[in-house]
Design an enzyme around this catalytic site. Structure first.
Site, PDB file in Angstrom:
ATOM      1  N   SER A 235     -11.355   9.578   1.857  1.00 44.41           N
ATOM      2  CA  SER A 235     -10.127   9.084   2.481  1.00 44.41           C
ATOM      3  C   SER A 235      -9.463  10.220   3.265  1.00 44.41           C
ATOM      4  O   SER A 235     -10.043  10.727   4.220  1.00 44.41           O
ATOM      5  CB  SER A 235      -9.201   8.495   1.405  1.00 44.41           C
ATOM      6  OG  SER A 235      -8.140   7.779   1.992  1.00 44.41           O
TER       7      SER A 235
ATOM      8  N   HIS B  93     -12.157   0.238  -0.099  1.00 44.26           N
ATOM      9  CA  HIS B  93     -11.911   1.679   0.002  1.00 44.26           C
ATOM     10  C   HIS B  93     -12.457   2.451  -1.203  1.00 44.26           C
ATOM     11  O   HIS B  93     -12.759   3.636  -1.107  1.00 44.26           O
ATOM     12  CB  HIS B  93     -10.402   1.923   0.148  1.00 44.26           C
ATOM     13  CG  HIS B  93     -10.045   3.296   0.609  1.00 44.26           C
ATOM     14  ND1 HIS B  93     -10.539   3.852   1.770  1.00 44.26           N
ATOM     15  CD2 HIS B  93      -9.219   4.248   0.077  1.00 44.26           C
ATOM     16  CE1 HIS B  93     -10.046   5.065   1.938  1.00 44.26           C
ATOM     17  NE2 HIS B  93      -9.254   5.334   0.918  1.00 44.26           N
TER      18      HIS B  93
ATOM     19  N   ASP C 165     -13.346  -2.299   3.799  1.00 48.48           N
ATOM     20  CA  ASP C 165     -12.219  -1.403   3.528  1.00 48.48           C
ATOM     21  C   ASP C 165     -10.983  -1.901   4.290  1.00 48.48           C
ATOM     22  O   ASP C 165     -10.885  -1.736   5.506  1.00 48.48           O
ATOM     23  CB  ASP C 165     -12.590   0.016   3.961  1.00 48.48           C
ATOM     24  CG  ASP C 165     -11.621   1.069   3.455  1.00 48.48           C
ATOM     25  OD1 ASP C 165     -10.453   0.729   3.184  1.00 48.48           O
ATOM     26  OD2 ASP C 165     -12.033   2.243   3.340  1.00 48.48           O
TER      27      ASP C 165
ATOM     28  N   GLU D  76       0.810  -1.211   0.000  1.00 49.13           N
ATOM     29  CA  GLU D  76       0.000   0.000   0.000  1.00 49.13           C
ATOM     30  C   GLU D  76       0.844   1.261   0.000  1.00 49.13           C
ATOM     31  O   GLU D  76       0.571   2.201  -0.744  1.00 49.13           O
ATOM     32  CB  GLU D  76      -0.934   0.002   1.220  1.00 49.13           C
ATOM     33  CG  GLU D  76      -1.788   1.251   1.363  1.00 49.13           C
ATOM     34  CD  GLU D  76      -2.822   1.406   0.262  1.00 49.13           C
ATOM     35  OE1 GLU D  76      -3.197   2.555  -0.040  1.00 49.13           O
ATOM     36  OE2 GLU D  76      -3.254   0.385  -0.310  1.00 49.13           O
ATOM     37  N   GLU D  77       1.892   1.297   0.823  1.00 44.84           N
ATOM     38  CA  GLU D  77       2.608   2.552   1.042  1.00 44.84           C
ATOM     39  C   GLU D  77       3.932   2.682   0.292  1.00 44.84           C
ATOM     40  O   GLU D  77       4.370   3.798   0.006  1.00 44.84           O
ATOM     41  CB  GLU D  77       2.838   2.770   2.539  1.00 44.84           C
ATOM     42  CG  GLU D  77       1.570   2.708   3.379  1.00 44.84           C
ATOM     43  CD  GLU D  77       0.484   3.697   2.950  1.00 44.84           C
ATOM     44  OE1 GLU D  77       0.730   4.524   2.060  1.00 44.84           O
ATOM     45  OE2 GLU D  77      -0.625   3.624   3.506  1.00 44.84           O
TER      46      GLU D  77
END
Length: 743
Positions: A594, A701, A669, A193-194
């Protein structure tokens, strides 16, 4: 008689044209694909530099092909593979070439795991003998050819495997993989994800070694989500998710020797014990591996060169920053193993050239603007190709420059967003151009001069179609707020009348380094904003402090205080816009998704004298609930910075709510957990605050699938009408406002 007929035809055409131009966008059209664009999918430049391949889908037969086109003529040269010719494959959704382009890896039956990760069945098609090989019976992850094309490595069930394409033998090279404990060669949730990658293994140039990252998730806390589905009982999705301040996976770097069938762990002499390995990449020397090591605060990044034979490591480059350092894929090794690197160390993102030992040769680009994409280096012309904001932070242009920093050329001419895909030999590039007024168009250009050679594909039909609709221009400007000129766009109703007053609806995202005010073509949300403008709203977006492409200081001012300066800017911008004679300051709303949902919640609570309403979709309500890598990059840990976490979290400001609030979340999510909304709901209830909320079962999400998006936007549109549009049929005039005041 003829004169009367001609007059009738003229009147009919005039009436029809006027009527057509007044056609209104509907939510159904937006979310059912009425404004779909022409695209070029899976574009790949062939090694000869004179041809490119694309993935084509035949809707009539439901089959797919990989077709090769000539750059000069743009004519189709041949079809390399068609699913119609392969009995085992109905269609494929992606393809990858071996280095020599004689074999093609075809992806079929692909299913998503998280945002970037997938499982699928993969076949190898040999263009020489038309042979088809199934890589594995199981659904696998990230299959990758060895450079010599004789093997494929892939991930399955948290372990790594290598298939020998000549013998057909498959070798399992790790054996300790276990769900929610050990992962080999595939990233964990938070890295995916990051740090934005899934495949955590790399072949060396000689095809005899594989470097891979091992993730030990044993001590990472688990998060669980109920999956409601259609069965009598719900199931649970349980996965490792390190929240801010909690234990991360312990990562280690390993090198597997194909010939000896043995792996060895690599250790470097780091100054910190809790670290990340966000990138690995082999150099042109088959025995030298490069690896990024980063401390947990992400304000120190080291580039190590590792000798795979001796298992020794040498530090080549060390960068530090008072806030954080962004990880990129821009590291490029030249033939002499000197390397190209990008950095913000002079205050703006620029290109640097270092020798193989990490000594700086020169800074290639300079100026108060950002390099936004690095495209590559042509060793024949000694030129680097890149994209930048030199023509304004909301625009993108493509440039070339000599490795020594001289002879810079702007290769694109049109003002807007230009993105390039270069041929393998850097003789051509396909430019994708769009602006707020021009839908994407694809052109073939000379890499030497940038001059147009031919048009490939455009969206003229979409442009013509939109002429029938009552749309408004997206107006770009800046607004001076809190000492800064902030980028802004505004969409007014097509029949805008300055003597009237309109409700104002603001959108923002505002996350660190992001950009929402950009001179590019419509997203689906832009059509929604046109829909709202048709109904009589003025829609505005402002990129406040903390957003990107205006230098490191502007971007990093929010460090350790996410939600402070960004919210102040949105509140002040709303106040300033409310002073405009055509804006009704009593009817201002804001929304976001978000990070934007975090922002819109805060804006409504902290700016309760400015905003009448807010919509928050999938919001973070406390940074204590979000993942370690993203959150700590900007906030350090909750243990170190408790006030930064709590003072700007909307969950702690619910008592200030005065206006109307709509809270929306999907229960599936995996990114921003529905926990955020549940905790916000409980806080609102205990503060005795009324609000509205909507939960979408099992939606992630993105909140989509089936009728979901249409339902979501109807829900939001109705809420906007109810809270801001109560007087929209009869907009206030300045005179009526004066009479109301007197009354």
């Amino acid at each position: 008689m003829k004169i009367i007929k001609h007059i009738f035809i003229f009147c009919f055409l005039a009436t029809t044209l006027t009527s057509a131009q007044n056609k209104e966008i509907t939510l159904e059209e937006i979310w059912q694909g009425a404004f779909r664009m022409e695209r070029m999918d899976a574009l790949h430049s062939m090694k000869n530099g004179q041809q490119y391949s694309v993935l084509n889908f035949d809707r009539a037969s439901g089959s797919t092909t990989v077709d090769v086109y000539d750059y000069k003529t743009l004519k189709k040269v041949k079809t390399l593979v068609s699913s119609k010719d392969i009995e085992a494959i109905k269609y494929f959704t992606n393809y990858t070439f071996s280095d020599d382009e004689t074999q093609i890896l075809l992806a079929t039956d692909v299913e998503s795991i998280f945002r970037r990760s997938t499982l699928g069945k993969y076949y190898i098609y040999n263009t020489k003998n038309n042979q088809v090989i199934l890589v594995a019976e199981e659904k696998i992850q990230e299959p990758t050819f060895s450079p010599d094309g004789t093997k494929v490595a892939y991930g399955y069930d948290n372990n790594l495997f290598v298939k020998d394409l000549e013998s057909g033998k498959t070798t399992q090279i790790t054996s300790d993989g276990e769900k929610n404990k050990i992962i080999n060669g595939i990233t964990d949730w938070v890295y995916e994800e990051e740090f934005g990658f899934v495949r955590a293994f790399e072949w060396n140039a000689a095809s005899n070694k594989i470097a891979f990252i091992r993730f030990d998730e044993t001590n990472v806390p688990e998060f669980s989500m109920d999956v409601y589905g259609q069965a009598l009982y719900q199931t649970q999705h349980v996965f490792k998710y390190p929240k801010a301040g909690e234990a991360n996976a312990v990562v280690s770097l390993h090198i597997y020797n194909v010939k000896s069938d043995k792996s060895a762990e690599v250790k470097v002499d780091k100054a910190y014990s809790d670290f990340y390995i966000p990138r690995i990449k082999w150099t042109n020397d088959a025995d030298v591996l490069s690896a990024h090591y980063m401390n947990r605060h992400q304000n120190a990044l080291d580039l190590w060169m590792i000798n795979a034979n001796t298992n020794t490591a040498k530090l080549a480059l060390a960068e530090t920053d008072k806030a954080y350092i962004d990880v990129t894929d821009n590291l490029t090794f030249l033939k002499d193993n000197s390397f190209i690197w990008t950095s913000e160390k002079d205050g703006y993102n620029h290109i640097y050239h270092y020798d193989k030992d990490g000594a700086l040769i020169n800074q290639v680009t300079k100026g108060n603007w950002e390099v936004t994409s690095y495209y590559g280096y042509d060793d024949k012309s000694h030129r680097i190709f890149y994209q930048s904001t030199e023509n304004g932070s909301i625009n993108r242009d493509v440039y070339s420059i000599k490795l020594n920093g001289r002879d810079k050329k702007r290769l694109t001419k049109s003002e807007g967003t230009n993105r390039a895909s270069f041929s393998a030999d850097f003789s051509y590039f396909i430019n994708t151009f769009s602006s707020a007024s021009t839908p994407p168009e694809y052109t073939l250009n000379s890499a030497k001069s940038g001059s147009l050679i031919k048009s490939i594909k455009d969206n003229d039909k979409l442009s013509e179609k939109l002429l029938d609709y009552k749309t408004s221009k997206k107006e770009f400007s800046t607004i001076h707020v809190n000492g800064n000129d902030l980028n802004m766009w505004m969409i007014k109703p097509a029949d805008f009348d300055e003597s009237k007053q309109y409700p104002l609806f603001m959108y923002q995202y505002s996350g660190p380094g992001s950009q929402s005010v950009a001179n590019s073509w419509n997203s689906a949300n832009d059509y929604w904003y046109q829909y709202l403008a048709q109904k009589g709203y003025v829609v505005v977006c402002v990129d406040g402090r903390g957003t990107g492409f205006k230098g490191a200081d502007f971007k990093k001012v929010t460090q350790k205080e996410l939600g402070k300066y960004e919210v102040e800017d949105q509140i002040q911008a709303a106040k300033k816009l409310g002073e405009l004679p055509y804006i009704d300051a009593s009817r201002i709303g804001i929304w976001g998704w978000s990070y934007g949902g975090f922002m819109s919640s805060n804006a409504l609570f902290k700016g309760n004298d400015v905003f009448k309403m807010a919509i928050a979709v999938a919001p973070v309500t406390s940074w204590r609930f979000y993942d370690s890598i993203y959150t700590e990059r900007y906030m350090t840990t909750p243990q170190e910075n408790p006030s930064g976490y709590d003072e700007n979290s909307p969950i702690n400001h619910v008592d200030k709510l005065k206006g109307d609030f709509l809270l929306i979340h999907g229960t599936g999510d995996d990114n921003v957990h529905v926990q955020n909304t549940m905790r916000m709901v409980e806080a609102l209830i205990q503060a005795d605050k009324q609000f509205e909320w909507m939960i979408y079962p099992d939606k992630n999400h993105g909140i989509y699938g089936g009728n979901t998006r249409l339902h979501l936007y109807k829900k939001m549109s109705n809420f906007i009408d109810k809270t801001l549009g109560d007087k929209i049929e009869k907009p206030k005039t300045k005179e009526s406002v004066k009479s109301e005041i007197k009354g």
